[in-house]
Motif scaffolding. Structure first.
Motif, PDB file in Angstrom:
ATOM      1  N   LEU B  14     -27.295 -33.501   6.236  1.00  0.00           N
ATOM      2  CA  LEU B  14     -25.987 -33.354   7.062  1.00  0.00           C
ATOM      3  C   LEU B  14     -26.100 -32.757   8.265  1.00  0.00           C
ATOM      4  N   PRO B  15     -25.163 -33.189   9.019  1.00  0.00           N
ATOM      5  CA  PRO B  15     -25.101 -32.627  10.209  1.00  0.00           C
ATOM      6  C   PRO B  15     -24.989 -31.080  10.058  1.00  0.00           C
ATOM      7  N   ALA B  16     -25.134 -30.144  11.307  1.00  0.00           N
ATOM      8  CA  ALA B  16     -25.090 -28.856  11.150  1.00  0.00           C
ATOM      9  C   ALA B  16     -23.602 -28.459  10.890  1.00  0.00           C
ATOM     10  N   SER B  17     -22.537 -29.256  11.322  1.00  0.00           N
ATOM     11  CA  SER B  17     -21.290 -29.068  10.999  1.00  0.00           C
ATOM     12  C   SER B  17     -20.700 -29.365   9.647  1.00  0.00           C
ATOM     13  N   GLY B  18     -21.763 -29.781   8.557  1.00  0.00           N
ATOM     14  CA  GLY B  18     -21.470 -30.104   7.259  1.00  0.00           C
ATOM     15  C   GLY B  18     -20.708 -31.313   6.915  1.00  0.00           C
ATOM     16  N   PHE B  19     -20.120 -31.283   5.827  1.00  0.00           N
ATOM     17  CA  PHE B  19     -19.323 -32.366   5.373  1.00  0.00           C
ATOM     18  C   PHE B  19     -18.226 -32.718   6.201  1.00  0.00           C
ATOM     19  N   VAL B  20     -17.395 -31.493   6.579  1.00  0.00           N
ATOM     20  CA  VAL B  20     -16.183 -31.772   7.474  1.00  0.00           C
ATOM     21  C   VAL B  20     -16.672 -32.487   8.948  1.00  0.00           C
ATOM     22  N   GLY B  21     -17.965 -32.120   9.466  1.00  0.00           N
ATOM     23  CA  GLY B  21     -18.319 -32.577  10.650  1.00  0.00           C
ATOM     24  C   GLY B  21     -18.802 -34.042  10.680  1.00  0.00           C
ATOM     25  N   ALA B  22     -19.448 -34.348   9.426  1.00  0.00           N
ATOM     26  CA  ALA B  22     -19.856 -35.660   9.009  1.00  0.00           C
ATOM     27  C   ALA B  22     -18.629 -36.593   8.728  1.00  0.00           C
ATOM     28  N   PHE B  23     -17.597 -36.139   8.088  1.00  0.00           N
ATOM     29  CA  PHE B  23     -16.480 -37.087   7.842  1.00  0.00           C
ATOM     30  C   PHE B  23     -15.584 -37.325   9.360  1.00  0.00           C
ATOM     31  N   ALA B  48     -22.301 -32.501  -7.802  1.00  0.00           N
ATOM     32  CA  ALA B  48     -22.135 -31.041  -7.745  1.00  0.00           C
ATOM     33  C   ALA B  48     -22.784 -30.558  -6.542  1.00  0.00           C
ATOM     34  N   GLN B  49     -23.598 -31.150  -5.855  1.00  0.00           N
ATOM     35  CA  GLN B  49     -24.187 -30.615  -4.527  1.00  0.00           C
ATOM     36  C   GLN B  49     -23.287 -31.245  -3.254  1.00  0.00           C
ATOM     37  N   GLY B  50     -22.281 -32.019  -3.842  1.00  0.00           N
ATOM     38  CA  GLY B  50     -21.262 -32.774  -2.669  1.00  0.00           C
ATOM     39  C   GLY B  50     -20.256 -31.833  -2.035  1.00  0.00           C
ATOM     40  N   TRP B  51     -19.410 -32.780  -1.717  1.00  0.00           N
ATOM     41  CA  TRP B  51     -18.066 -31.839  -1.002  1.00  0.00           C
ATOM     42  C   TRP B  51     -17.037 -31.381  -1.892  1.00  0.00           C
ATOM     43  N   VAL B  52     -16.770 -32.300  -3.023  1.00  0.00           N
ATOM     44  CA  VAL B  52     -16.063 -31.902  -4.045  1.00  0.00           C
ATOM     45  C   VAL B  52     -16.802 -32.510  -5.329  1.00  0.00           C
ATOM     46  N   ARG B  53     -16.311 -31.862  -6.423  1.00  0.00           N
ATOM     47  CA  ARG B  53     -16.993 -32.220  -7.546  1.00  0.00           C
ATOM     48  C   ARG B  53     -16.002 -33.261  -8.382  1.00  0.00           C
ATOM     49  N   VAL B  73     -10.188 -34.020  -1.384  1.00  0.00           N
ATOM     50  CA  VAL B  73     -10.370 -32.782  -0.433  1.00  0.00           C
ATOM     51  C   VAL B  73      -9.150 -32.769   0.380  1.00  0.00           C
ATOM     52  N   PRO B  74      -8.482 -31.579  -0.031  1.00  0.00           N
ATOM     53  CA  PRO B  74      -6.894 -31.468   0.619  1.00  0.00           C
ATOM     54  C   PRO B  74      -6.936 -31.566   2.171  1.00  0.00           C
ATOM     55  N   GLU B  75      -7.820 -30.801   2.539  1.00  0.00           N
ATOM     56  CA  GLU B  75      -7.876 -30.486   3.954  1.00  0.00           C
ATOM     57  C   GLU B  75      -8.109 -31.707   5.004  1.00  0.00           C
ATOM     58  N   ARG B  76      -8.641 -32.725   4.317  1.00  0.00           N
ATOM     59  CA  ARG B  76      -8.801 -34.047   4.937  1.00  0.00           C
ATOM     60  C   ARG B  76      -8.206 -35.152   4.370  1.00  0.00           C
ATOM     61  N   GLY B  77      -7.396 -34.981   3.570  1.00  0.00           N
ATOM     62  CA  GLY B  77      -6.523 -35.640   2.932  1.00  0.00           C
ATOM     63  C   GLY B  77      -7.631 -37.069   2.305  1.00  0.00           C
TER      64      GLY B  77
END
Lengths: 282, 282
Positions: B14-23, B48-53, B73-77
């Motif tokens: 993942l990038p340093a910005s994590g799932f949010v940054g990748a998305f 289980a290791q992802g953004w949402v299970r 993932v509500p914060e990104r719809g």
């Protein structure tokens, strides 16, 4: 054996001083006190990447054929035992195990007439012996497969991530489950490997025991093929702890108990040295 | 598909910005121009290791069952497609391939009644489809096995050390030899793996072609077991170059040519989104 000395070196990990330094670190003191003693070695030291290239002697072959084709490192008076090559296509090869087999026959002469000798390890060998000659053998990469899957594949992660350690009974049970599953899998182990992950996901396998299960799968697969090709082993030769693991796996699949022979390598080196006339009264 | 954007990220990187940054790196510009568009994803992002299970839906299951159990993932719809779990013991699992299968049925409706869909990859899947539902599937770790053996085992060394590169005809021939040997090996591939080294030692295999031979051994073993369990594939789904390799292997063992379907993942995501009511005129 008057004295023993071990170093962690191997063909993949030599000291900065190379083969000469590794040899002198082990043997220099002995040569000082026994200046006329001969030196003999076996294994990958005789491979293309080793110190001197020793032959592969074709099967069938026994101690005489090995003694006839020793390679030499003149600057250290060292003799290196050749390996063996099978008649299969492509031919299989061994280096080091041929000496352990010679040693096993010396330690337990009843194996000489006709037997199956199994040498568990990174590259496990199953060998058929007839009249003191190795007539056929096969290699299973069980130990190396386990190591690369444990260290580099997804299958190693549950155990790496496990917060707890596993008790012996749970570990033994996971190993036995793996052995039985793979032993009964007529198609081979490939379609079972992923179960070392999925059984954890399904909470049917303790993450901390998952590598014991994976080890069982790989050993069970080796036993299934080895028994079909070579029949029941008559001796397990090599590291006692690893041999005991194979003895346990054989009992798990209802095969008779098999003797474990330790010290086969020095016994084999001595026998080859005797045959080559390297052992003198001096 | 109006636009496409790819990044090299994955759950293991993942990038340093994590799932949010990748998305956001992929989708922020689209959301700016289409503020009411929904977002949907599949694969390990729902593990289980992802953004949402997201759940594992039990087989048999089709697009309706997947659409009913989307994770959010509500914060990104963002909506995330669940995976599938088989009825085997231990159960097998997939994440991402269920969406590709839904897409394959949309792209080629003739597969819906009854078919075998094969998705080659790191963890290859063979799936049986009946009346638009996945009723059973199995995982072969062919791609991951190849990668760990190539990068971390003795079998990768001849090719790493090879001074020359290999021409296409020699590479194809080595692949075909491996496929045939493993396909005909009733006991499975384990006792053949070491031949990727010994055939080189015996000068019966070009060192630079040895990984093509190893790849053939592993793919041939997968085909042997897969065909025995699932019958002939009706479609190969996924990366076109890898699917062509499987199509070649099938021809090598005298099986009929199989269509390769590309673009199954976006087609499947669209079908799930339609079923879940995420696609509106707005």
């Amino acid at each position: 054996v008057l004295d023993a000395h071990a170093e962690p070196w191997g063909i993949m990990r030599l000291p900065a001083s190379g083969f000469v330094g590794a040899f002198d670190g082990v043997a220099a003191a002995w040569r000082a006190t026994h200046p006329h003693a001969q030196a003999i070695a076996c294994g990958m030291v005789g491979s293309a990447q080793g110190w001197v290239r020793a032959a592969y002697v074709p099967c069938p072959a026994g101690v005489d054929a090995l003694a006839e084709r020793l390679a030499a490192v003149p600057e250290r008076g060292l003799h290196v035992v050749p390996g063996l090559t099978s008649a299969a296509d492509p031919p299989d090869v061994m280096r080091g195990e041929e000496t352990q087999i010679v040693g096993a026959l010396a330690l337990r002469p009843a194996l000489s007439a006709a037997s199956c000798v199994v040498l568990p390890g990174t590259h496990s060998k199953w060998a058929r012996v007839v009249e003191s000659n190795v007539v056929d053998f096969a290699t299973f990469m069980t130990g190396e497969l386990f190591a690369v899957l444990r260290d580099h594949s997804l299958l190693g992660r549950p155990a790496r991530d496990a917060a707890t350690t596993v008790d012996t009974a749970t570990a033994d049970d996971a190993f036995a489950r793996g052995v039985r599953l793979a032993f009964d899998a007529a198609h081979g182990v490939a379609p079972l490997l992923f179960s070392a992950r999925t059984a954890v996901l399904a909470e049917r396998l303790d993450p901390a025991a998952s590598l014991h299960y994976l080890s069982g799968l790989l050993v069970g697969d080796e036993l299934r093929v080895g028994l079909a090709r070579y029949g029941a082993p008559d001796a397990l030769v090599g590291d006692p702890a690893l041999c005991e693991r194979y003895a346990t796996a054989l009992r798990t699949v209802d095969r008779p108990s098999v003797p474990v022979l330790d010290g086969a390598a020095p016994a084999g080196l001595w026998r080859v040295a005797e045959c080559a006339g390297l052992v003198t009264d001096a």
